[in-house]
Design a protein around this motif. Structure first.
Motif, mmCIF file in Angstrom:
data_model
loop_
_atom_site.group_PDB
_atom_site.id
_atom_site.type_symbol
_atom_site.label_atom_id
_atom_site.label_comp_id
_atom_site.label_asym_id
_atom_site.label_seq_id
_atom_site.Cartn_x
_atom_site.Cartn_y
_atom_site.Cartn_z
ATOM 1 N N CYS A 202 51.175 30.541 40.278
ATOM 2 C CA CYS A 202 50.995 29.117 40.540
ATOM 3 C C CYS A 202 50.817 28.439 39.186
ATOM 4 O O CYS A 202 50.640 29.100 38.162
ATOM 5 N N CYS B 71 44.774 35.507 43.858
ATOM 6 C CA CYS B 71 45.212 34.132 44.186
ATOM 7 C C CYS B 71 46.102 34.135 45.429
ATOM 8 O O CYS B 71 45.719 33.619 46.478
ATOM 9 N N CYS C 143 51.725 33.588 44.366
ATOM 10 C CA CYS C 143 51.196 33.762 43.010
ATOM 11 C C CYS C 143 50.744 35.204 42.818
ATOM 12 O O CYS C 143 50.009 35.761 43.635
ATOM 13 N N HIS D 25 47.393 29.223 37.429
ATOM 14 C CA HIS D 25 47.239 30.532 36.810
ATOM 15 C C HIS D 25 48.241 30.757 35.694
ATOM 16 O O HIS D 25 47.947 31.474 34.748
ATOM 17 N N PHE E 75 48.873 36.327 40.396
ATOM 18 C CA PHE E 75 47.582 36.474 39.715
ATOM 19 C C PHE E 75 46.608 37.132 40.696
ATOM 20 O O PHE E 75 46.514 36.717 41.865
HETATM 21 ZN ZN LIG Z 1 47.518 31.392 41.371
#
Ligand SMILES: [Zn+2]
Length: 383
Positions: free
Chosen positions: A82, A31, A26, A85, A28
């Motif tokens: 993910c 994360c 991910c 997110h 983000f």
């Molecule tokens: Zn994530």
């Protein structure tokens, strides 16, 4: 009002590239979750979603009347996240917290980190160092073409290898004058090589091709030290090639022979390497002038073609380390260790690398064919 645009299909090649850039995690910030399997259960599952930074729809999160269409399948506008997110950044209530610039930062930061972390594959470049010193009064020449062939599949850092050429010495290749001169010259030139390497951020390995009398090879090993990544080569007598033969399984290639282990003050301490041939204990005793304590690393099948594989060199290195530690521990009185070696070049260099850090005094002998005798050629840690 226009119907909201349907999410466009992301072409497979774009999806693949995005997964690759994200290393399956991910993007983000903070994360980093793995998206092709569950990290707890290890079950494989696609847990990722491809999120749009500028929405594919002008009315969607960070959408734009013109750019939404332009960027809808552009990898620069896509983020692997993910599901949590992906949902968060597209949540109408949160969208003002996740502006385009911020998400681009997340994406770039993550992709950069992946690139850096994965950039250190096996280093495919190596610096080729050639060292040639006259042996028994005969000049030696190592052909750079052979060296470049032997390092394959690696590539040389420079078109021309670094050459330390001491083969044209006019001095008779006998006696301590010759060795002292060669020793100084090797020290100087290897220091130059190493200091140039020290200025390089990520120095490649050093591939060493050397032909020289054994004491000078040992000295070369000392100068190189154990801090460098070094690959050693030798000219195989049967093929005349420097390319290592196929590697083999580890076996008991060596045996350790110990004579008169009990240290006494009168007995000289001797380290013997019988690899390319057997060193005569009788001749050793004659040379050191008394019945010595001997620690010998002997090839189970000594011969000039013994060093066939890198594995044999690796196991020799292990035995040498044991030998120097055992001798140091047994002779704490800092007795001189006399070294008699019938070994191929890479082993002599490897031995030198191991004694680099010891303060034990050593004398390395050279066998002089014309005299049929060993003469002391190199003194280490002796003033
Ligand atoms: Zn994530």
């Amino acid at each position: 009002m226009e119907k909201p645009r349907k999410r466009p299909a992301i072409p497979l090649n774009v999806q693949c590239e995005l997964w690759a850039r994200a290393a399956g995690r991910c993007q983000f910030r903070g994360c980093n979750r793995l998206l092709y399997k569950d990290e707890l259960t290890q079950q494989r599952s696609n847990l990722g979603v491809i999120s749009h930074i500028v929405s594919f729809s002008p009315d969607g999160p960070r959408g734009h009347p013109v750019r939404s269409k332009q960027l809808e399948i552009d990898i620069r506008n896509l983020m692997l996240t993910c599901r949590d997110h992906g949902k968060l950044i597209d949540d109408k209530a949160q969208v003002s917290a996740y502006l385009e610039e911020l998400l681009l930062d997340f994406k770039h930061e993550h992709e950069r980190r992946v690139r850096l972390a994965t950039a250190h594959a096996e280093d495919m470049q190596t610096q080729v160092l050639i060292l040639q010193v006259s042996v028994d009064g005969h000049d030696v020449i190592i052909d750079p073409v052979d060296a470049h062939r032997a390092i394959q599949p690696k590539f040389p850092v420079d078109e021309n290898p670094t050459v330390i050429d001491l083969s044209g010495s006019r001095l008779p290749a006998e006696g301590e004058g010759f060795f002292a001169l060669m020793e100084r010259s090797i020290t100087q030139q290897i220091q130059d090589v190493l200091s140039r390497r020290a200025g390089v951020t990520r120095a490649s390995s050093l591939s060493v091709f050397a032909i020289a009398p054994i004491p000078l090879l040992v000295h070369t090993g000392r100068c190189l030290g154990d801090a460098q990544r070094i690959e050693l080569y030798q000219r195989h007598r049967d093929t005349q090639s420097w390319t290592w033969k196929e590697d083999e399984e580890a076996q008991a290639f060596y045996e350790i022979v110990r004579v008169a282990e009990q240290a006494t003050t009168e007995r000289p301490v001797v380290l013997v390497f019988s690899i390319s041939g057997l060193v005569s204990h009788e001749l050793v005793a004659q040379t050191v002038g008394a019945e010595p304590c001997i620690y010998e690393i002997r090839a189970r099948e000594p011969g000039r073609d013994f060093l066939r594989s890198r594995k044999r060199l690796e196991l020799f290195s292990y035995e040498v380390r044991n030998a120097v530690v055992a001798l140091r521990d047994a002779h704490y009185a800092r007795k001189v260790i006399h070294v008699f070696a019938a070994i191929p070049a890479p082993m002599a260099i490897e031995f030198g690398r191991h004694i680099k850090s010891l303060d034990t005094p050593f004398i390395i002998y050279e066998y002089e064919n014309s005299k049929h005798a060993y003469v002391p050629a190199l003194r280490i840690n002796i003033d």
